[in-house]
Write an enzyme that holds these catalytic residues in place. Structure first.
Site, short mmCIF file in Angstrom:
data_model
loop_
_atom_site.label_atom_id
_atom_site.label_comp_id
_atom_site.label_asym_id
_atom_site.label_seq_id
_atom_site.Cartn_x
_atom_site.Cartn_y
_atom_site.Cartn_z
N CYS A 56 0.82 -1.21 0.00
CA CYS A 56 0.00 0.00 0.00
C CYS A 56 0.85 1.26 0.00
O CYS A 56 1.99 1.25 0.46
CB CYS A 56 -0.87 0.02 1.24
SG CYS A 56 -1.87 -1.45 1.42
N HIS A 60 20.45 -36.71 -6.23
CA HIS A 60 19.72 -37.13 -5.02
C HIS A 60 18.22 -36.92 -5.18
O HIS A 60 17.49 -36.96 -4.19
CB HIS A 60 20.25 -36.37 -3.80
CG HIS A 60 21.70 -36.67 -3.53
ND1 HIS A 60 22.12 -37.88 -3.05
CD2 HIS A 60 22.81 -35.93 -3.74
CE1 HIS A 60 23.45 -37.87 -2.93
NE2 HIS A 60 23.89 -36.69 -3.36
N ARG A 96 5.09 0.08 -6.30
CA ARG A 96 5.12 -0.73 -5.08
C ARG A 96 4.14 -1.89 -5.14
O ARG A 96 4.21 -2.80 -4.33
CB ARG A 96 4.79 0.14 -3.87
CG ARG A 96 5.80 1.24 -3.63
CD ARG A 96 5.29 2.20 -2.58
NE ARG A 96 5.11 1.53 -1.32
CZ ARG A 96 6.02 1.50 -0.35
NH1 ARG A 96 7.15 2.11 -0.51
NH2 ARG A 96 5.78 0.87 0.78
N LYS A 135 6.86 -4.10 -4.26
CA LYS A 135 8.27 -3.72 -4.19
C LYS A 135 8.79 -3.84 -2.77
O LYS A 135 9.89 -4.31 -2.53
CB LYS A 135 8.43 -2.28 -4.70
CG LYS A 135 9.87 -1.79 -4.71
CD LYS A 135 10.72 -2.56 -5.70
CE LYS A 135 12.16 -2.16 -5.69
NZ LYS A 135 13.00 -3.18 -6.39
#
Ligand code: M6R
Length: 607
Positions: A2, A502, A27, A602
C-alpha cells in the site's frame, strides 16, 4: 504494498494526490482512492489501475479542495474492490483515514463498535480506525486527542493519514512499524509512505518514528512523541535526481535499472577504495572481535547473503549463517555478544527483516545493515549502516540494488579478511584492484545483451527451468531462478549441482531447459560433469562461464554466455548481469507486466 500520499496547501489537492500515487504504483497495488475536504469530505475509489481513478475523477477536477489524502491498496483483508479500498470514512462522514499495515485486534474493536451501533461498510481491518476515531471524538472533541486514544487501543502496524471535515486546516499522520514521512514545502506540506511520491514538490523531509504523531497544516508541522509532547526532528535532504525515478526512454524500469548497474556499482565501490585499501568512512563499529556472523534478509537480499556466506567464510574464516528473516523471527536463534548480525534490505522497510532486526537486537546482537533507501526504518534502527547508493529502484524485481548490496558485502569480506589477517597482502591488493574494475566489466557484459536477447527468444516458451551450480554458482543460481520466475511466471528452481542425483534429476527429460552455471573456476570440471549428466538425459543446456573457460564449455552445451574473468569472490557480481537480462528478455517475449509482476510488491511491509 500500500501507498499513502497526503497534501495540504493552496493548490488543488486531487491532481497532486493522483500524481503522487502514480509514483507509488511501482510498489504494487490493486485499487486506489482519494478523499478531498471541501466543507464535507468527498471520496472516490476505483478498483484496478490508478488510471481508472483518474478517469472517474476527470484527473481530480471533480474533487475540488486543497486538503486531501490518497491511497493505493494491496489487498490483505477483503477483496480488492471499491468498498474495501481506502480512504475509509467514519459512519458520520466526518473523518477519513488511509492506512498501511495491519490492525491485529480489528475484530475485537469491530465487535465493540458494532455493539455501540456503528455500521461498517467494508471488510477491512483499517475501517475500525475511522470508526473508532469518530466514537472517540464524541468524547474528546478534537481529532488529535481522539487519535491518541485510538493509538492506545489498536495493536499491529500502521502508517495513518487522517483528515476531518471539522478541522479543514490540518492533516494528521501517525506511525508504528510502517514507513511514513512528512515533506515540507512553502505554504504547503505533504505526507507520504515513500519519498518518491513527493520528491517533485519538495526535497526537505522528516521521517516519523514509531509512536510519533504529526499535525500538518499549511503553514507548518508539529510533531509529537508517543506521550503527546511536542518534539523537534532532524530534517533530511533528498539528493537524488527526479530523472532517477523515471524511465528515461527505456521500455521498462527493469531494463533501465540493469543498464544503470555500472554507474550504481561505481557509486557503491569507488568511495570505499582509497589508496588500494577498503575504507568505510564514518564506521564506528569495531568489526574485529566477532566470532560468528548471522546474515538476515529476504528474497534477493537473502541471495546476496548466500554469496556473502561463501566469501566471508573463505576469506575471513568466520562461521556465517544466512537466515531468512521470516524464519529467524520464530526460530529462537542462538545469539551472543560475539555474534554480528548483518541485515540486508534494499527498501529498509521489509517487515520481516525489520522484526528480525529487533529480535536480534533484543537478544544482544550488534546490527550492521546494508541498505539502499537512506533514512529507512532498518537503517535508522541499526547500530551501523552501509548504504549501497544504487539510487531509487522502481521495478519490483531488484537488479541494481541486488548488485550493489553484493558489492558492499564483497568489500566488507575483503576488509574483514584484511583486519583478521586471513589473506595476505598480495591477495588483498588483487581483490581490491579487481573490485575497482567491476563497473567497467559489467558495461562489457551489457554491450553483449543482443546475444542474451537472442537466447531468450529461443527459450521463452519453456514451462520449467532448472538453474544448477556449485558454491558461488549455486548462490548465483538462486537469484537467476528467482529473477526468471518472478517476472516471466515460468516455473524455475535452483539446485546445488551435487544434489541433482539425489532426486531432482528425475525431472530432467528431453527438452528440459537447464541453465548451468560454471563461473566458479575451482569447480569448473565438476560443472562440466553435471552438464554432461543432464545432456545425457536430453536437457537443453544454456551455460554461463568465464571467458577463459568458454571454449571448453561451448563444446558440450546448446548455448553459451560468458563473463570476463575476475577474482573468485567477485564472480557473482558479473555473473548475475546476464541472468537478469535473460529473465528480462524472456518476460518481454512472453508479454508479461515486467515492472509490476502479478501479486508482488516492491516493499513487503506486511508479514
Ligand atoms: O527491500 P528488501 O531487500 O528487504 O526486499 C526483499 C525482497 O522482498 C526482495 O528482494 C524481493 O525478493 C524482490 N522481488 C526480488 O526481486
Amino acid at each position: 504494498m500500500c501507498g499513502i500520499v497526503g497534501y495540504i496547501g493552496n493548490r488543488q489537492a486531487a491532481p497532486l494526490l493522483l500524481e503522487g500515487l502514480s509514483r507509488l504504483e511501482y510498489r504494487g497495488y490493486d485499487s486506489a482512492g482519494i478523499c478531498v475536504a471541501n466543507g464535507e469530505l468527498h471520496v472516490e475509489k476505483a478498483k484496478g489501475r490508478l488510471q481508472n481513478l483518474a478517469e472517474k475523477t476527470q484527473n481530480g477536477a471533480l474533487l475540488p479542495g486543497t486538503l486531501g489524502i490518497g491511497h493505493t491498496r494491496w489487498a490483505t483483508h477483503g477483496q480488492p474492490n471499491d468498498v474495501n479500498s481506502h480512504p475509509h470514512l467514519s459512519e458520520n462522514g466526518k473523518v477519513a483515514i488511509v492506512h498501511n499495515g495491519i490492525i491485529e485486534n480489528y475484530l475485537e474493536l469491530r465487535e465493540y463498535l458494532e455493539a455501540k451501533g456503528i455500521r461498517f461498510t467494508s471488510e477491512t481491518d483499517s475501517e475500525v480506525v475511522a470508526q473508532l476515531l469518530e466514537v472517540c471524538m464524541q468524547e474528546t472533541g478534537t481529532v488529535m486527542d481522539a487519535l491518541y486514544m485510538v493509538l492506545h487501543r489498536i495493536s499491529g502496524a500502521y502508517a495513518l493519514g487522517i483528515i476531518s471535515a471539522d478541522e479543514p486546516d490540518v492533516m494528521y499522520a501517525a506511525r508504528k512499524d510502517a514507513p511514513l514521512l512528512i515533506g515540507f514545502g512553502a505554504g504547503e506540506n505533504f505526507i507520504a509512505s515513500d519519498v518518491t511520491a513527493l520528491v517533485r514538490h519538495t526535497r526537505d523531509v522528516v521521517y516519523l518514528e514509531d509512536g510519533e504523531v504529526a499535525a500538518v497544516s499549511r503553514g507548518g508541522v508539529q510533531i509529537y512523541n508517543a506521550m503527546g509532547q511536542p518534539i523537534e526532528k532532524e530534517h533530511h535532504h533528498i539528493d537524488w535526481e527526479i530523472s532517477a525515478a523515471e524511465k528515461g526512454g527505456y521500455e521498462h524500469f527493469m531494463l533501465k535499472e540493469i543498464m544503470e548497474e555500472p554507474e550504481a556499482l561505481r557509486r557503491a565501490i569507488s568511495p570505499r577504495i582509497r589508496e588500494g585499501r577498503v575504507v568505510f568512512d564514518g564506521m564506528q563499529m569495531d568489526l574485529s572481535g566477532y566470532a560468528r556472523i548471522m546474515i538476515i534478509a529476504c528474497g534477493s537480499s537473502y541471495h546476496v547473503g548466500m554469496v556473502g556466506k561463501y566469501n566471508i567464510e573463505k576469506l575471513c574464516r568466520i562461521p556465517v549463517e544466512v537466515i531468512l528473516a521470516s524464519e529467524f523471527r520464530y526460530c529462537d536463534p542462538i545469539i551472543d555478544e560475539k555474534t554480528l548480525a548483518v541485515v540486508i534490505s534494499q527498501s529498509g522497510e521489509t517487515l520481516d527483516t525489520m522484526a528480525a532486526l529487533r529480535e536480534a537486537k533484543r537478544r544482544g546482537a550488534k546490527i550492521l545493515s546494508i541498505v539502499n533507501v537512506v533514512g529507512s526504518s532498518i537503517a535508522r534502527e541499526s547500530d551501523e549502516v552501509i548504504y549501497t547508493y544504487a539510487g531509487p529502484e522502481i521495478a519490483v524485481a531488484t537488479t541494481k540494488a541486488y548488485s550493489t548490496q553484493m558489492a558492499v558485502l564483497d568489500l566488507l569480506a575483503i576488509h574483514l579478511a584484511g583486519l583478521r589477517g586471513t589473506i595476505d597482502e598480495a591477495q588483498y591488493r588483487s581483490f581490491v584492484d579487481a573490485a575497482a574494475r567491476i563497473p567497467e566489466q559489467v558495461s562489457e557484459i551489457l554491450n553483449d545483451r543482443d546475444r542474451i536477447q537472442y537466447y531468450a527468444s529461443l527459450y521463452f516458451n519453456h514451462d520449467s527451468v532448472f538453474f544448477i551450480g556449485r558454491n558461488l554458482d549455486y548462490a548465483l543460481g538462486l537469484e537467476g531462478s528467482l529473477k526468471l520466475k518472478e517476472i516471466s511466471y515460468i516455473h524455475s528452481e535452483a539446485y546445488a549441482s551435487g544434489e541433482l542425483k539425489h532426486g531432482t534429476i528425475s525431472l530432467i527429460e528431453p527438452g528440459t531447459l537447464v541453465v548451468a552455471l560454471g563461473t566458479y573456476t575451482p569447480l569448473f570440471e565438476k560443472a562440466m560433469s553435471n552438464v554432461i549428466e543432464v545432456k545425457a538425459r536430453g536437457a537443453n543446456v544454456l551455460a554461463l562461464t568465464t571467458a577463459s573457460n568458454c571454449a571448453e564449455m561451448e563444446k558440450r552445451v546448446d548455448a553459451i554466455l560468458s563473463i570476463p574473468d575476475t577474482e573468485l569472490p567477485l564472480l557473482p557480481l558479473l555473473g548475475v548481469v546476464p541472468l537478469q537480462l535473460f529473465a528480462y528478455y524472456v518476460a518481454l517475449q512472453r508479454g508479461c507486466d515486467i515492472d509490476k509482476p502479478r501479486n508482488l510488491a516492491k516493499s513487503v511491509t506486511v508479514e
